[in-house]
Structures are given as C-alpha cells and as structure tokens.
Design a protein around this motif. Structure first.
Motif, PDB file in Angstrom:
ATOM      1  N   GLN A  78       0.856  -1.182   0.000  1.00 12.75           N
ATOM      2  CA  GLN A  78       0.000   0.000   0.000  1.00 12.75           C
ATOM      3  C   GLN A  78       0.890   1.229   0.000  1.00 12.75           C
ATOM      4  OE1 GLN A  78      -3.459   0.336  -0.092  1.00 12.75           O
ATOM      5  NE2 GLN A  78      -2.993   2.516  -0.327  1.00 12.75           N
ATOM      6  N   MET A  79       0.728   2.056  -1.012  1.00  9.85           N
ATOM      7  CA  MET A  79       1.582   3.237  -1.165  1.00  9.85           C
ATOM      8  C   MET A  79       0.734   4.486  -1.020  1.00  9.85           C
ATOM      9  SD  MET A  79       3.942   1.887  -4.354  1.00  9.85           S
ATOM     10  CE  MET A  79       2.574   1.462  -5.428  1.00  9.85           C
ATOM     11  N   ASN A  80       1.046   5.288  -0.018  1.00 13.35           N
ATOM     12  CA  ASN A  80       0.329   6.533   0.237  1.00 13.35           C
ATOM     13  C   ASN A  80       1.273   7.716   0.118  1.00 13.35           C
ATOM     14  OD1 ASN A  80      -1.988   4.999   0.895  1.00 13.35           O
ATOM     15  ND2 ASN A  80      -1.357   4.873   3.045  1.00 13.35           N
ATOM     16  N   SER A  81       0.699   8.889   0.008  1.00 14.97           N
ATOM     17  CA  SER A  81       1.492  10.138  -0.078  1.00 14.97           C
ATOM     18  C   SER A  81       2.605   9.989  -1.112  1.00 14.97           C
ATOM     19  CB  SER A  81       2.090  10.483   1.291  1.00 14.97           C
ATOM     20  OG  SER A  81       1.063  10.627   2.255  1.00 14.97           O
ATOM     21  N   MET A  82       2.233   9.527  -2.261  1.00  7.26           N
ATOM     22  CA  MET A  82       3.230   9.204  -3.274  1.00  7.26           C
ATOM     23  C   MET A  82       3.883  10.444  -3.852  1.00  7.26           C
ATOM     24  SD  MET A  82       1.639   5.853  -5.098  1.00  7.26           S
ATOM     25  CE  MET A  82       3.242   5.398  -5.764  1.00  7.26           C
ATOM     26  N   LYS A  83       5.135  10.246  -4.263  1.00  8.78           N
ATOM     27  CA  LYS A  83       5.951  11.326  -4.801  1.00  8.78           C
ATOM     28  C   LYS A  83       6.437  10.952  -6.198  1.00  8.78           C
ATOM     29  CE  LYS A  83       7.793  12.120  -0.139  1.00  8.78           C
ATOM     30  NZ  LYS A  83       9.037  12.196   0.683  1.00  8.78           N
ATOM     31  N   PRO A  84       6.783  11.939  -7.001  1.00  5.57           N
ATOM     32  CA  PRO A  84       7.298  11.622  -8.341  1.00  5.57           C
ATOM     33  C   PRO A  84       8.505  10.684  -8.300  1.00  5.57           C
ATOM     34  CG  PRO A  84       6.755  13.940  -8.206  1.00  5.57           C
ATOM     35  CD  PRO A  84       6.596  13.389  -6.815  1.00  5.57           C
ATOM     36  N   GLU A  85       9.307  10.784  -7.258  1.00  5.70           N
ATOM     37  CA  GLU A  85      10.472   9.895  -7.167  1.00  5.70           C
ATOM     38  C   GLU A  85      10.113   8.452  -6.856  1.00  5.70           C
ATOM     39  OE1 GLU A  85      10.016  12.833  -5.602  1.00  5.70           O
ATOM     40  OE2 GLU A  85      10.842  12.772  -3.547  1.00  5.70           O
ATOM     41  N   ASP A  86       8.853   8.178  -6.614  1.00  4.21           N
ATOM     42  CA  ASP A  86       8.400   6.794  -6.458  1.00  4.21           C
ATOM     43  C   ASP A  86       8.157   6.125  -7.815  1.00  4.21           C
ATOM     44  OD1 ASP A  86       6.387   7.846  -3.667  1.00  4.21           O
ATOM     45  OD2 ASP A  86       8.347   6.858  -3.620  1.00  4.21           O
ATOM     46  N   THR A  87       8.228   6.906  -8.873  1.00  2.85           N
ATOM     47  CA  THR A  87       8.037   6.351 -10.219  1.00  2.85           C
ATOM     48  C   THR A  87       9.106   5.320 -10.524  1.00  2.85           C
ATOM     49  OG1 THR A  87       6.956   8.340 -11.079  1.00  2.85           O
ATOM     50  CG2 THR A  87       8.052   6.910 -12.676  1.00  2.85           C
ATOM     51  N   ALA A  88       8.669   4.123 -10.875  1.00  8.43           N
ATOM     52  CA  ALA A  88       9.604   3.022 -11.134  1.00  8.43           C
ATOM     53  C   ALA A  88       8.821   1.799 -11.571  1.00  8.43           C
ATOM     54  CB  ALA A  88      10.407   2.691  -9.878  1.00  8.43           C
ATOM     55  N   ILE A  89       9.552   0.791 -11.975  1.00 15.52           N
ATOM     56  CA  ILE A  89       8.959  -0.531 -12.145  1.00 15.52           C
ATOM     57  C   ILE A  89       9.099  -1.242 -10.799  1.00 15.52           C
ATOM     58  CG2 ILE A  89       9.027  -2.738 -13.338  1.00 15.52           C
ATOM     59  CD1 ILE A  89      10.286  -1.292 -15.721  1.00 15.52           C
ATOM     60  N   TYR A  90       7.997  -1.737 -10.298  1.00 13.62           N
ATOM     61  CA  TYR A  90       7.991  -2.410  -9.006  1.00 13.62           C
ATOM     62  C   TYR A  90       7.978  -3.924  -9.227  1.00 13.62           C
ATOM     63  CZ  TYR A  90       7.378   1.927  -6.490  1.00 13.62           C
ATOM     64  OH  TYR A  90       7.592   3.169  -5.946  1.00 13.62           O
ATOM     65  N   TYR A  91       8.956  -4.572  -8.626  1.00 12.01           N
ATOM     66  CA  TYR A  91       9.112  -6.018  -8.769  1.00 12.01           C
ATOM     67  C   TYR A  91       8.806  -6.730  -7.463  1.00 12.01           C
ATOM     68  CZ  TYR A  91      11.743  -4.885 -13.021  1.00 12.01           C
ATOM     69  OH  TYR A  91      12.131  -4.415 -14.251  1.00 12.01           O
ATOM     70  N   CYS A  92       8.117  -7.821  -7.583  1.00 12.93           N
ATOM     71  CA  CYS A  92       7.834  -8.682  -6.444  1.00 12.93           C
ATOM     72  C   CYS A  92       8.938  -9.725  -6.318  1.00 12.93           C
ATOM     73  CB  CYS A  92       6.485  -9.373  -6.663  1.00 12.93           C
ATOM     74  SG  CYS A  92       6.025 -10.551  -5.387  1.00 12.93           S
ATOM     75  N   ASN A  93       9.305 -10.005  -5.096  1.00  9.98           N
ATOM     76  CA  ASN A  93      10.342 -11.006  -4.833  1.00  9.98           C
ATOM     77  C   ASN A  93       9.863 -11.990  -3.784  1.00  9.98           C
ATOM     78  OD1 ASN A  93      12.715 -11.573  -2.636  1.00  9.98           O
ATOM     79  ND2 ASN A  93      13.450 -11.822  -4.724  1.00  9.98           N
ATOM     80  N   GLY A  94      10.182 -13.241  -4.000  1.00  9.39           N
ATOM     81  CA  GLY A  94       9.918 -14.263  -3.002  1.00  9.39           C
ATOM     82  C   GLY A  94      11.194 -15.030  -2.741  1.00  9.39           C
TER      83      GLY A  94
END
Length: 116
Positions: free
Chosen positions: A81-97
């Motif tokens: 859950q991502m709140n108060s997002m900022k432009p620097e949060d722009t990215a490809i988000y990868y899941c890891n197990g």
C-alpha cells in the motif's frame, strides 16, 4: 513452475495512493520472505519493503511512514500500500519471493508512475 505475478500498477498524482499486489503460484509452500523492489530509469534496483513469514518487516528509509507491506500467507500474496506518493516513487515495481534455502524468485514487474 513457480511464478510471481504483480498487478495494480498505474498512474497516480502526487500525494495519491496506489496498492500493488503479487501472487505466487506453482508452489505449495509459503515463501520465507516476500517483498517489493523497484527500479527507476537509469538507476539500480533497490529494496522497498520486505516481510518475513515471522511477521517482521523492513522498509527503505525513503518510504517509511508512507508505504505498508502486508501478506496473506494462505493465498501466497503480498501487498504494498503506497500513500502520499511522490514523483520519485516512479519506477517498475518487482515482487520477490525468497525461500528458506535462499532461492530467489522474481515477478516481471508492474509500472508505477507518479505525476507531479
């Protein structure tokens, strides 16, 4: 074959919220650790948040207080859950197990864009 599939990425305005999800399939066990990493253009992949099966969590300093990781072990799913997002949060988000023996599995990523 074990697969991790992310969903929920998209475009959000600065200050907005977004939730990404990742579900693991092809396995009968729960990962020891599941987490989220991200990679912005021209930058290295970095850890965002990790959750272990014991309930501990670890966050990057840049997202502490804004992002929350949670897990549903029964569904082998992890959320961010991502709140108060900022432009620097722009990215490809990868899941890891990660298994208890140290094997890593990765999803293909989901794009998150934060407009200013």
């Amino acid at each position: 074959q074990i697969q991790l599939v992310e969903s929920g990425g998209g475009l959000v305005q600065t200050g907005g919220s977004l939730r990404v999800s990742c579900t693991a399939s092809g396995t009968s066990f729960s990962f020891y650790a599941m987490g989220w990493y991200r990679q912005a253009p021209g930058k290295e992949r970095e850890k965002v948040a990790v959750s272990t099966s014991g309930g501990s969590t670890d966050y990057a300093d840049s997202v502490k207080g804004r992002f929350t990781i949670s897990r549903d072990n029964g569904r082998n799913t992890v959320y961010l859950q991502m709140n108060s997002m900022k432009p620097e949060d722009t990215a490809i988000y990868y899941c890891n197990g990660m298994t208890r023996t140290g094997l890593d599995y990765w999803g293909r990523g989901t794009q998150v864009n934060v407009s200013s």
